[in-house]
Scaffold this motif. Structure first.
Motif, PDB file in Angstrom:
ATOM      1  N   PRO A   1       0.524  -0.841  -0.477  1.00 17.19           N
ATOM      2  CA  PRO A   1      -0.039  -0.280   0.211  1.00 17.19           C
ATOM      3  C   PRO A   1       1.282   0.965   0.163  1.00 17.19           C
ATOM      4  O   PRO A   1       1.783   1.439   0.566  1.00 17.19           O
ATOM      5  N   ILE A   2       0.576   2.637  -0.803  1.00 16.07           N
ATOM      6  CA  ILE A   2       1.133   3.515  -0.955  1.00 16.07           C
ATOM      7  C   ILE A   2       1.445   4.337   0.163  1.00 16.07           C
ATOM      8  O   ILE A   2       2.653   4.835   0.128  1.00 16.07           O
ATOM      9  N   ALA A   3       0.852   4.493   1.259  1.00 17.88           N
ATOM     10  CA  ALA A   3       0.763   5.039   2.484  1.00 17.88           C
ATOM     11  C   ALA A   3       1.469   4.452   3.665  1.00 17.88           C
ATOM     12  O   ALA A   3       2.662   4.856   3.809  1.00 17.88           O
ATOM     13  N   ARG A   4       1.717   3.173   3.124  1.00 20.79           N
ATOM     14  CA  ARG A   4       2.676   2.493   3.891  1.00 20.79           C
ATOM     15  C   ARG A   4       4.004   2.250   3.472  1.00 20.79           C
ATOM     16  O   ARG A   4       4.979   2.433   4.385  1.00 20.79           O
ATOM     17  N   ALA A   5       3.863   2.316   2.449  1.00 22.41           N
ATOM     18  CA  ALA A   5       5.572   2.390   1.679  1.00 22.41           C
ATOM     19  C   ALA A   5       6.066   4.159   1.693  1.00 22.41           C
ATOM     20  O   ALA A   5       6.896   3.715   2.604  1.00 22.41           O
ATOM     21  N   PHE A   6       4.762   4.538   2.083  1.00 27.17           N
ATOM     22  CA  PHE A   6       5.411   6.122   2.186  1.00 27.17           C
ATOM     23  C   PHE A   6       6.193   6.689   3.537  1.00 27.17           C
ATOM     24  O   PHE A   6       7.770   7.004   3.953  1.00 27.17           O
ATOM     25  N   VAL A   7       5.388   5.958   4.904  1.00 23.22           N
ATOM     26  CA  VAL A   7       5.506   6.644   6.093  1.00 23.22           C
ATOM     27  C   VAL A   7       7.065   5.455   6.139  1.00 23.22           C
ATOM     28  O   VAL A   7       8.109   5.754   6.765  1.00 23.22           O
ATOM     29  N   ALA A   8       7.386   4.582   5.907  1.00 19.71           N
ATOM     30  CA  ALA A   8       8.406   3.179   5.810  1.00 19.71           C
ATOM     31  C   ALA A   8       9.506   3.519   5.341  1.00 19.71           C
ATOM     32  O   ALA A   8      11.066   3.957   5.739  1.00 19.71           O
ATOM     33  N   TRP A   9       9.898   4.253   4.315  1.00 17.14           N
ATOM     34  CA  TRP A   9      10.305   4.815   3.639  1.00 17.14           C
ATOM     35  C   TRP A   9      11.710   5.946   4.149  1.00 17.14           C
ATOM     36  O   TRP A   9      11.885   6.185   4.421  1.00 17.14           O
ATOM     37  N   LEU A  10      10.360   7.222   5.056  1.00  9.16           N
ATOM     38  CA  LEU A  10      10.149   7.815   4.984  1.00  9.16           C
ATOM     39  C   LEU A  10      11.211   8.563   6.867  1.00  9.16           C
ATOM     40  O   LEU A  10      12.011   8.923   6.907  1.00  9.16           O
ATOM     41  N   THR A  11      10.228   6.888   7.138  1.00  9.23           N
ATOM     42  CA  THR A  11      11.595   7.200   8.659  1.00  9.23           C
ATOM     43  C   THR A  11      12.853   6.942   8.525  1.00  9.23           C
ATOM     44  O   THR A  11      13.224   7.277   9.561  1.00  9.23           O
ATOM     45  N   THR A  12      12.799   5.710   7.694  1.00 11.49           N
ATOM     46  CA  THR A  12      13.850   4.951   7.275  1.00 11.49           C
ATOM     47  C   THR A  12      15.119   5.761   6.928  1.00 11.49           C
ATOM     48  O   THR A  12      16.339   6.568   7.502  1.00 11.49           O
ATOM     49  N   GLU A  13      14.277   6.590   6.128  1.00 13.64           N
ATOM     50  CA  GLU A  13      15.091   7.918   5.486  1.00 13.64           C
ATOM     51  C   GLU A  13      16.041   8.582   6.884  1.00 13.64           C
ATOM     52  O   GLU A  13      17.275   9.110   6.618  1.00 13.64           O
ATOM     53  N   LEU A  14      14.532   9.554   7.373  1.00 15.21           N
ATOM     54  CA  LEU A  14      15.302  10.335   8.321  1.00 15.21           C
ATOM     55  C   LEU A  14      15.891  10.145   9.858  1.00 15.21           C
ATOM     56  O   LEU A  14      16.320  11.457   9.853  1.00 15.21           O
ATOM     57  N   VAL A  15      15.734   9.190  10.071  1.00 14.86           N
ATOM     58  CA  VAL A  15      16.782   8.429  11.347  1.00 14.86           C
ATOM     59  C   VAL A  15      17.996   8.452  10.719  1.00 14.86           C
ATOM     60  O   VAL A  15      18.396   8.936  11.530  1.00 14.86           O
ATOM     61  N   ASN A  16      18.189   7.453   9.277  1.00 20.83           N
ATOM     62  CA  ASN A  16      19.927   7.698   9.276  1.00 20.83           C
ATOM     63  C   ASN A  16      20.224   8.855   8.838  1.00 20.83           C
ATOM     64  O   ASN A  16      20.975   9.265   9.120  1.00 20.83           O
ATOM     65  N   TYR A  17      19.687  10.067   8.073  1.00 26.95           N
ATOM     66  CA  TYR A  17      20.058  11.372   8.471  1.00 26.95           C
ATOM     67  C   TYR A  17      19.608  11.244   9.120  1.00 26.95           C
ATOM     68  O   TYR A  17      21.549  12.062   9.438  1.00 26.95           O
ATOM     69  N   VAL A  18      19.310  11.869   9.849  1.00 30.51           N
ATOM     70  CA  VAL A  18      20.080  12.300  11.565  1.00 30.51           C
ATOM     71  C   VAL A  18      20.424  11.504  12.084  1.00 30.51           C
ATOM     72  O   VAL A  18      21.625  12.823  13.206  1.00 30.51           O
ATOM     73  N   VAL A  19      20.963  10.750  12.072  1.00 33.68           N
ATOM     74  CA  VAL A  19      22.132  10.144  13.338  1.00 33.68           C
ATOM     75  C   VAL A  19      23.246   9.781  12.397  1.00 33.68           C
ATOM     76  O   VAL A  19      24.729  10.365  12.907  1.00 33.68           O
ATOM     77  N   ILE A  20      23.498  10.094  10.897  1.00 31.09           N
ATOM     78  CA  ILE A  20      24.858  10.056  10.637  1.00 31.09           C
ATOM     79  C   ILE A  20      25.380  10.736   9.929  1.00 31.09           C
ATOM     80  O   ILE A  20      26.467  10.967  10.007  1.00 31.09           O
ATOM     81  N   LEU A  21      24.204  12.083   9.093  1.00 25.14           N
ATOM     82  CA  LEU A  21      25.671  13.219   8.474  1.00 25.14           C
ATOM     83  C   LEU A  21      25.633  14.510   9.756  1.00 25.14           C
ATOM     84  O   LEU A  21      26.769  14.550   9.910  1.00 25.14           O
ATOM     85  N   PRO A  22      25.189  13.971  10.999  1.00 27.86           N
ATOM     86  CA  PRO A  22      26.025  15.156  11.695  1.00 27.86           C
ATOM     87  C   PRO A  22      27.759  14.745  12.077  1.00 27.86           C
ATOM     88  O   PRO A  22      28.483  15.224  11.884  1.00 27.86           O
ATOM     89  N   VAL A  23      28.264  13.290  11.850  1.00 27.80           N
ATOM     90  CA  VAL A  23      29.288  13.251  11.873  1.00 27.80           C
ATOM     91  C   VAL A  23      29.851  13.704  10.572  1.00 27.80           C
ATOM     92  O   VAL A  23      31.788  13.896  10.758  1.00 27.80           O
TER      93      VAL A  23
END
Length: 487
Positions: free
Chosen positions: A156-178
């Motif tokens: 389902p597109i809604a579930r896919a969007f949420v899963a993709w967005l949260t994965t992107e967000l957490v990796n950006y927030v924890v890796i980018l600062p390094v």
């Protein structure tokens, strides 16, 4: 506005003859990060950890010269090959990784609109800006990515969007600062005396020990609140260590937490690991990471401000030599440390006929002369030698752990370099200058700095009286002519 040091570093990086190797290295790094994400997939299609986008964005922001057509192509090829080699179809790999590239492109464009200090997380609101850009970049990728997931995997597109967005967000927030907080090469030489003054006397291991224990407690106790156990320790780290160290610790803890939840090592109190559990965990980790990062960012801004203020107080603005008070304090401390080990030498240097330069060419020309001579002197000294501007055109130098012959060679080297100067004036003229130097030495049983400088000053006046552009030494209370001087 970009700092001078970062401009120099980026220019040197861009001019590097190894630029093609950096482009290849960029692709290999993205390829390895993609494989790590692909092999972390616990179920379904989406990876529980996907560091490739954050790593690519971090590298491009830190080294904009990599954001060339060749760099973007190398990264895109790495994304595509990683998926193809692990069994994805060409169509799915192309559209999924197009989403990744779109997100990185949006993030890069927005980051490059920030000032250098904000990009490097050295301002109070920098973490908030980073989080906002990460959300926009992740959302941009998620729009395209969720369509692809729906088409190729039937989610389902809604579930896919949420899963993709949260994965992107957490990796950006924890890796980018390094990458954003990583010290620039030029930063190692910035405000070195200030760093020595403001840094802690030693590394405090207790915050890291506390962090390890809190992570162990999270694994042993489990439950929905376990991911928050390390937060107090991370805040302690943020108040103790530098921003880059905090970013590395934060990334390590958060990435391990994601893997532990996805693999079931960290029990959250649910019977089975559902997609909703992973989504909630990712959001929780993202939001928890913002607190310690913000504290560390504010502390970095405070340290930077203190360093700049201390530098402004301790250093002469025009010549970047130590100001009189700072030189006297540091030279006195150095004498107390070194005088029992051997002689300490002081030099007094004066630019010859400086008043004539000011009267003839103007004070702007005089400032250029002061800057050129000060730089010439600094280049002739070792890192542990001290130089201060005592006033006007007069400079004081303190040498330690040198023999009389070595001190004489340093003085001669300075005079030779000053004679070779050709200073360009604003009206197109070139100006040559000379200097005079007086040297005095403090034997192991000698008195303090004031007496040493007084002797060097008498030797300086003797050099000027003998015709300038020469060296004179002081011995036994009587100005004595240096045999090698007067040439």
């Amino acid at each position: 506005m970009q700092t001078f040091e970062n401009t120099i570093e980026q220019s040197a990086f861009a001019r590097s003859s190894f630029q093609p190797l950096w482009i290849v290295g960029l692709g290999l790094t993205v390829f390895a990060a993609c494989l790590l994400g692909i092999f972390s997939r616990p179920f379904g299609m989406l990876a529980s950890v996907w560091p490739a986008n954050a790593i690519l964005l971090g590298l491009l922001v830190r080294h904009p010269s990599l954001a060339s057509p060749a760099g973007w192509f190398s990264a895109a090829l790495a994304y595509l090959l990683a998926d193809l080699l692990t069994g994805s179809s060409l169509g799915a790999a192309a559209i999924l990784n197009a989403a990744n590239m779109i997100g990185v492109g949006v993030g890069y464009t927005l980051f490059m609109r920030l000032s250098t200090e904000h990009r490097h997380l050295r301002r109070p609101l920098a973490v908030l800006y980073m989080f906002s850009i990460s959300a926009i970049a992740g959302g941009s990728a998620s729009i395209v990515g969720s369509i692809a997931v729906t088409q190729y995997f039937g989610e389902p597109i809604a579930r896919a969007f949420v899963a993709w967005l949260t994965t992107e967000l957490v990796n950006y927030v924890v890796i980018l600062p390094v990458f954003l907080a990583m010290p620039a090469l030029a930063d190692r030489e910035r405000f070195v005396p200030v760093a020595a003054t403001t840094a802690a006397a030693g590394v405090n291991p207790w915050p890291i020990i506390s962090l390890v224990l809190s992570c162990v407690a999270a694994l042993l106790i489990g439950g929905p609140g376990a991911i928050a156990f390390p937060v107090p320790s991370l805040l302690w780290c943020a108040l103790t260590y530098r921003l880059f160290v905090v970013a590395v610790l934060m990334a390590t803890v958060c990435m391990l937490a994601q893997v532990a939840v996805a693999s079931g090592i960290l029990h959250l109190g649910v019977d089975r690991l559902a997609e909703a559990t992973l989504t909630s965990t990712r959001l929780g980790i993202t939001l928890l990471a913002l607190g310690p990062l913000t504290v560390a960012s504010i502390d970095a801004a405070r340290r930077s401000l203190i360093a700049r203020l201390s530098h402004a107080v301790d250093y002469d603005f025009l010549t970047q030599c130590l100001a009189r008070a700072a030189f006297m304090a540091r030279a006195s401390a150095s004498i107390e440390t070194e005088k029992r080990k051997g002689p300490v030498f002081a030099m007094m240097l004066d630019i010859d006929r400086f008043k004539v330069i000011n009267d003839t060419h103007g004070h702007a020309a005089g400032d250029h002369v002061l800057q050129a001579v000060a730089l010439t002197i600094r280049l002739a000294l070792r890192s542990d030698d001290l130089i201060g501007r005592l006033g006007g055109e007069e400079f004081a130098i303190l040498l330690v752990r040198q023999t009389p012959a070595e001190a004489a060679r340093v003085a001669e080297r300075i005079l030779t370099a000053v004679r070779a100067l050709s200073i360009d004036l604003e009206n197109g003229e070139k100006l040559s200058v000379t200097a005079s130097i007086g040297i005095a030495d403090l034997p192991p049983a000698g008195s303090g700095l004031d007496g040493l400088l007084s002797q060097a000053d008498k030797a300086l006046y003797a050099a000027k009286a003998d015709g300038r552009d020469r060296i004179r030494t002081y011995a036994h209370g009587i100005p004595e002519t240096d045999p090698a001087a007067g040439r």
